[in-house]
Design an enzyme around this catalytic site. Sequence first.
Site, PDB file in Angstrom:
ATOM      1  N   ASP A  51      50.609  19.510  47.741  1.00 40.35           N
ATOM      2  CA  ASP A  51      50.689  18.303  48.573  1.00 40.35           C
ATOM      3  C   ASP A  51      50.078  18.598  49.954  1.00 40.35           C
ATOM      4  O   ASP A  51      50.473  19.566  50.611  1.00 40.35           O
ATOM      5  CB  ASP A  51      52.170  17.913  48.715  1.00 40.35           C
ATOM      6  CG  ASP A  51      52.355  16.605  49.468  1.00 40.35           C
ATOM      7  OD1 ASP A  51      51.356  16.035  49.954  1.00 40.35           O
ATOM      8  OD2 ASP A  51      53.505  16.161  49.551  1.00 40.35           O
ATOM      9  N   GLU A  72      42.151  41.986  67.286  1.00 43.45           N
ATOM     10  CA  GLU A  72      42.663  42.756  66.151  1.00 43.45           C
ATOM     11  C   GLU A  72      41.684  42.617  64.979  1.00 43.45           C
ATOM     12  O   GLU A  72      42.039  42.823  63.835  1.00 43.45           O
ATOM     13  CB  GLU A  72      44.076  42.327  65.776  1.00 43.45           C
ATOM     14  CG  GLU A  72      44.268  40.865  65.471  1.00 43.45           C
ATOM     15  CD  GLU A  72      45.696  40.533  65.067  1.00 43.45           C
ATOM     16  OE1 GLU A  72      46.192  41.162  64.127  1.00 43.45           O
ATOM     17  OE2 GLU A  72      46.308  39.650  65.698  1.00 43.45           O
ATOM     18  N   CYS A 123      48.436  40.211  67.841  1.00 47.29           N
ATOM     19  CA  CYS A 123      48.091  39.018  68.646  1.00 47.29           C
ATOM     20  C   CYS A 123      48.544  39.131  70.095  1.00 47.29           C
ATOM     21  O   CYS A 123      48.345  38.197  70.880  1.00 47.29           O
ATOM     22  CB  CYS A 123      48.718  37.775  68.020  1.00 47.29           C
ATOM     23  SG  CYS A 123      48.291  37.573  66.298  1.00 47.29           S
ATOM     24  N   THR A 166      46.509  29.462  56.804  1.00 50.75           N
ATOM     25  CA  THR A 166      46.693  29.739  58.246  1.00 50.75           C
ATOM     26  C   THR A 166      45.581  30.630  58.790  1.00 50.75           C
ATOM     27  O   THR A 166      45.779  31.375  59.734  1.00 50.75           O
ATOM     28  CB  THR A 166      48.087  30.379  58.531  1.00 50.75           C
ATOM     29  OG1 THR A 166      48.139  31.678  57.934  1.00 50.75           O
ATOM     30  CG2 THR A 166      49.211  29.528  58.002  1.00 50.75           C
ATOM     31  N   SER A 204      57.911  37.666  58.710  1.00 51.67           N
ATOM     32  CA  SER A 204      57.193  37.626  59.995  1.00 51.67           C
ATOM     33  C   SER A 204      57.701  36.480  60.873  1.00 51.67           C
ATOM     34  O   SER A 204      57.807  36.613  62.095  1.00 51.67           O
ATOM     35  CB  SER A 204      55.679  37.509  59.774  1.00 51.67           C
ATOM     36  OG  SER A 204      55.309  36.244  59.283  1.00 51.67           O
ATOM     37  N   HIS A 228      52.760  31.668  71.099  1.00 54.73           N
ATOM     38  CA  HIS A 228      51.744  32.186  70.176  1.00 54.73           C
ATOM     39  C   HIS A 228      51.699  31.246  68.974  1.00 54.73           C
ATOM     40  O   HIS A 228      52.754  30.841  68.467  1.00 54.73           O
ATOM     41  CB  HIS A 228      52.087  33.615  69.740  1.00 54.73           C
ATOM     42  CG  HIS A 228      51.248  34.057  68.579  1.00 54.73           C
ATOM     43  ND1 HIS A 228      49.871  34.018  68.627  1.00 54.73           N
ATOM     44  CD2 HIS A 228      51.574  34.485  67.325  1.00 54.73           C
ATOM     45  CE1 HIS A 228      49.385  34.415  67.467  1.00 54.73           C
ATOM     46  NE2 HIS A 228      50.396  34.699  66.658  1.00 54.73           N
ATOM     47  N   LYS A 231      59.374  25.422  65.753  1.00 55.05           N
ATOM     48  CA  LYS A 231      60.585  26.176  65.381  1.00 55.05           C
ATOM     49  C   LYS A 231      61.032  27.065  66.527  1.00 55.05           C
ATOM     50  O   LYS A 231      62.221  27.196  66.817  1.00 55.05           O
ATOM     51  CB  LYS A 231      60.304  27.050  64.153  1.00 55.05           C
ATOM     52  CG  LYS A 231      60.201  26.281  62.885  1.00 55.05           C
ATOM     53  CD  LYS A 231      60.063  27.235  61.716  1.00 55.05           C
ATOM     54  CE  LYS A 231      59.822  26.437  60.461  1.00 55.05           C
ATOM     55  NZ  LYS A 231      59.987  27.188  59.255  1.00 55.05           N
ATOM     56  N   ASN A 280      44.554  29.686  63.156  1.00 57.38           N
ATOM     57  CA  ASN A 280      45.009  30.862  63.908  1.00 57.38           C
ATOM     58  C   ASN A 280      43.798  31.605  64.483  1.00 57.38           C
ATOM     59  O   ASN A 280      42.805  31.834  63.783  1.00 57.38           O
ATOM     60  CB  ASN A 280      45.813  31.789  62.986  1.00 57.38           C
ATOM     61  CG  ASN A 280      46.652  32.793  63.771  1.00 57.38           C
ATOM     62  OD1 ASN A 280      46.553  32.870  65.000  1.00 57.38           O
ATOM     63  ND2 ASN A 280      47.485  33.548  63.064  1.00 57.38           N
ATOM     64  N   SER A 289      52.493  40.923  65.970  1.00 56.24           N
ATOM     65  CA  SER A 289      53.225  41.531  64.858  1.00 56.24           C
ATOM     66  C   SER A 289      53.233  43.050  64.964  1.00 56.24           C
ATOM     67  O   SER A 289      52.326  43.654  65.533  1.00 56.24           O
ATOM     68  CB  SER A 289      52.579  41.134  63.532  1.00 56.24           C
ATOM     69  OG  SER A 289      52.822  39.794  63.265  1.00 56.24           O
TER      70      SER A 289
HETATM   71  N1  CAA Z   1      55.642  17.952  52.806  1.00 54.19           N
HETATM   72  C1  CAA Z   1      56.097  18.385  54.000  1.00 54.19           C
HETATM   73  N2  CAA Z   1      56.525  19.664  54.214  1.00 54.19           N
HETATM   74  C2  CAA Z   1      56.459  20.540  53.180  1.00 54.19           C
HETATM   75  C3  CAA Z   1      55.995  20.142  51.910  1.00 54.19           C
HETATM   76  C4  CAA Z   1      55.575  18.787  51.739  1.00 54.19           C
HETATM   77  N3  CAA Z   1      55.125  18.341  50.564  1.00 54.19           N
HETATM   78  N4  CAA Z   1      56.048  21.216  51.100  1.00 54.19           N
HETATM   79  C5  CAA Z   1      56.546  22.251  51.826  1.00 54.19           C
HETATM   80  N5  CAA Z   1      56.782  21.823  53.092  1.00 54.19           N
HETATM   81  C6  CAA Z   1      57.302  22.611  54.216  1.00 54.19           C
HETATM   82  C7  CAA Z   1      58.388  23.581  53.799  1.00 54.19           C
HETATM   83  O1  CAA Z   1      59.671  22.950  53.713  1.00 54.19           O
HETATM   84  C8  CAA Z   1      58.304  24.575  54.933  1.00 54.19           C
HETATM   85  O2  CAA Z   1      58.959  24.048  56.064  1.00 54.19           O
HETATM   86  P1  CAA Z   1      60.088  24.934  56.825  1.00 54.19           P
HETATM   87  O3  CAA Z   1      59.398  26.191  57.236  1.00 54.19           O
HETATM   88  O4  CAA Z   1      60.478  24.069  57.957  1.00 54.19           O
HETATM   89  O5  CAA Z   1      61.147  25.185  55.818  1.00 54.19           O
HETATM   90  C9  CAA Z   1      56.803  24.595  55.261  1.00 54.19           C
HETATM   91  O6  CAA Z   1      56.263  23.424  54.678  1.00 54.19           O
HETATM   92  C10 CAA Z   1      56.072  25.790  54.694  1.00 54.19           C
HETATM   93  O7  CAA Z   1      56.358  25.845  53.331  1.00 54.19           O
HETATM   94  P2  CAA Z   1      56.708  27.238  52.647  1.00 54.19           P
HETATM   95  O8  CAA Z   1      57.794  27.934  53.430  1.00 54.19           O
HETATM   96  O9  CAA Z   1      56.942  27.021  51.201  1.00 54.19           O
HETATM   97  O10 CAA Z   1      55.303  27.944  52.866  1.00 54.19           O
HETATM   98  P3  CAA Z   1      54.746  29.286  52.308  1.00 54.19           P
HETATM   99  O11 CAA Z   1      55.845  30.228  51.960  1.00 54.19           O
HETATM  100  O12 CAA Z   1      53.774  28.969  51.237  1.00 54.19           O
HETATM  101  O13 CAA Z   1      53.957  29.838  53.573  1.00 54.19           O
HETATM  102  C11 CAA Z   1      54.107  31.178  55.564  1.00 54.19           C
HETATM  103  C12 CAA Z   1      54.478  29.856  54.888  1.00 54.19           C
HETATM  104  C13 CAA Z   1      54.964  32.288  54.925  1.00 54.19           C
HETATM  105  C14 CAA Z   1      54.379  31.106  57.042  1.00 54.19           C
HETATM  106  C15 CAA Z   1      52.610  31.470  55.287  1.00 54.19           C
HETATM  107  O14 CAA Z   1      51.826  30.441  55.842  1.00 54.19           O
HETATM  108  C16 CAA Z   1      52.140  32.801  55.841  1.00 54.19           C
HETATM  109  O15 CAA Z   1      52.373  33.857  55.259  1.00 54.19           O
HETATM  110  N6  CAA Z   1      51.412  32.780  56.983  1.00 54.19           N
HETATM  111  C17 CAA Z   1      50.862  33.966  57.619  1.00 54.19           C
HETATM  112  C18 CAA Z   1      51.903  34.721  58.411  1.00 54.19           C
HETATM  113  C19 CAA Z   1      52.272  34.030  59.695  1.00 54.19           C
HETATM  114  O16 CAA Z   1      51.538  33.234  60.237  1.00 54.19           O
HETATM  115  N7  CAA Z   1      53.447  34.370  60.229  1.00 54.19           N
HETATM  116  C20 CAA Z   1      53.901  33.832  61.505  1.00 54.19           C
HETATM  117  C21 CAA Z   1      54.703  34.835  62.295  1.00 54.19           C
HETATM  118  S1  CAA Z   1      53.768  36.354  62.495  1.00 54.19           S
HETATM  119  C22 CAA Z   1      52.675  35.981  63.758  1.00 54.19           C
HETATM  120  O17 CAA Z   1      52.855  35.029  64.462  1.00 54.19           O
HETATM  121  C23 CAA Z   1      51.477  36.852  63.959  1.00 54.19           C
HETATM  122  C24 CAA Z   1      50.285  36.173  63.395  1.00 54.19           C
HETATM  123  O18 CAA Z   1      49.530  35.504  64.119  1.00 54.19           O
HETATM  124  C25 CAA Z   1      50.018  36.284  61.965  1.00 54.19           C
END
Ligand code: CAA
Length: 388
Positions: A29, A79, A111, A152, A201, A233, A242, A276, A309
Amino acid sequence: MSVGIDEISFYTSNYYLDLRTLAEVQNTDTEKYYQGIGQEKMSMAAPDEDVVTMAANAALPLIERVGTDSITTLMFATETGIDQSKSAGVYVHRLLNLHENCRVVELKQACYSATASIQMACALVARQPDKKVLVIASDIARYDLDSPGEATQGCGAVAMLIAADPRLVEIDPEVGNYTEDVMDFWRPNYRTNALVDGKYSTKIYLKSLKKAWQHFYEASSLAFNDFSHFCYHLPFSRMAQKAHQTLAKFNKSGLAVEQLEQQIQDTLHYNKTIGNSYTASMYIGLTSLLENCTENLANSRIGFFSYGSGCVAEFFSGRVVAGYEQFLHRDKHQQMLAARQEVSYDEYLDLYRYPDPRDGSENTIEAKTSGRFRLTEISNHKREYAAI
Ligand code: CAA
C-alpha cells in the site's frame, strides 16, 4: 561574540523514484510509505555523481556569494567515503578553487559527523573570529533491494559556512551528548550497502534522544517550552514525528498533537521528497524550516537532535538571527527540486546497479547529472572530476 551558521545551501540529484512506483512493484500500500514512514520520493544519484560532486554542487552558490578568501578550513562529513585515506574534501577543495592554505579533513560517525564538524568549526572560529569554516555534509543512502530500508534511500549534500556574528543561526555553546556502542546500523568496508537492524535502530534513536536531552537540560538554562521549532535527524519523516512526541511526553509539555506537529512540519518538506541524506539530512531539514516557515523566525530558539548510528547523539540549540530571510538560497533550491526528473522502476534499478569499477581498468562515465560538477572517469584506481 556569537558564532554559528552564516550561509546554508544544499544539493540533490536530478533523478528521483516516486515511492508510489516502489509500492506498486512490491504490491504494498502506497500509504505505508507516504503516511507510515512519511516519505514520498527518494533522490537517486546519477552515475556521474558521488559525495564529491554533490558536495561541490551544494557549496557553489555559497562560494559565489562570499568568495573563498576567508575560508581557512573545509570539514567534510560523510559516511559514504570514496577512499580509506584521502579526504573527499580535497577534491572539493580543487573544484571550488579554495585557497592553498585552507586545511581539509574528512569526519565520520554515521549521520552525526556534520554536527561534530559544526561544533569543531565553532571552536575554531571562536579562536580566530575573522576566519570562516566551510562544513559540507554529503551522503548517498543505500540499502539492499527488497529490504525494509529500501524505501528510505536518498542522496544529498548540504554546505554551511560557520562564522562569527552569523547571518542565519547562532549556535549556543551548551550541548547534550550520548554515546553507546550498539549495532543498529553499520557498513563494513567491504560492503556498498548499509546493514541495519531497522526496528532496533528506531528504539536506539529514541533512547539516545532522551539521554542527550537530559544531558543538555543539565547544561542549558533552556527548557522544552523555550523552543519554537525542533530539527531532528531525518532517516524518514515519520521518525521526527515519533521523536518529537517522545521528547514532549518526556518533558510533560502539555502541548496538543497539532501544536507539536506545527513545531516540526516545516523541517520535513524537502526531506519527504529527497529521502535520507544521512549526515546532511538534519541540516536540509533546517534549510526547509528557514525557507518554508510562513512566520518570521527571527530570535526563535531551535532545538537540534543529531543522531549517528553506532551510536553518537547530540542535542544542541540555536537562535535564528533577525534578517535571516535575506540570506537564503530559497529560489535556487525550489527550482532545483521542481526540475528533477522522475524515473521508472527499471531506470531506478539501472541507477542502483550502475557499475562501480574496482579493478583499475579505464572507465569513462556517461554524462547524466544536471549539476555543475561531475565524475568523468575512474581509471588506474583514480577518480577524475570536472566542472561542466
Ligand atoms: N497505511 C499507513 N501506515 C502504514 C500502512 C498503511 N497501509 N502500512 C504500514 N504502515 C505504518 C506502520 O504501522 C508503521 O507505523 P509505526 O511505525 O507508527 O508503527 C510504519 O508504517 C512502518 O511500517 P513497518 O514498521 O511495518 O515498516 P518496516 O518494518 O517495513 O520498515 C523501518 C520500517 C524498520 C524503519 C525501515 O524503513 C528501515 O529499516 N529503515 C532504515 C533504518 C532507519 O532509517 N532507522 C532509523 C533510525 S537509525 C538512523 O536514524 C540512522 C540512519 O539515518 C539510518
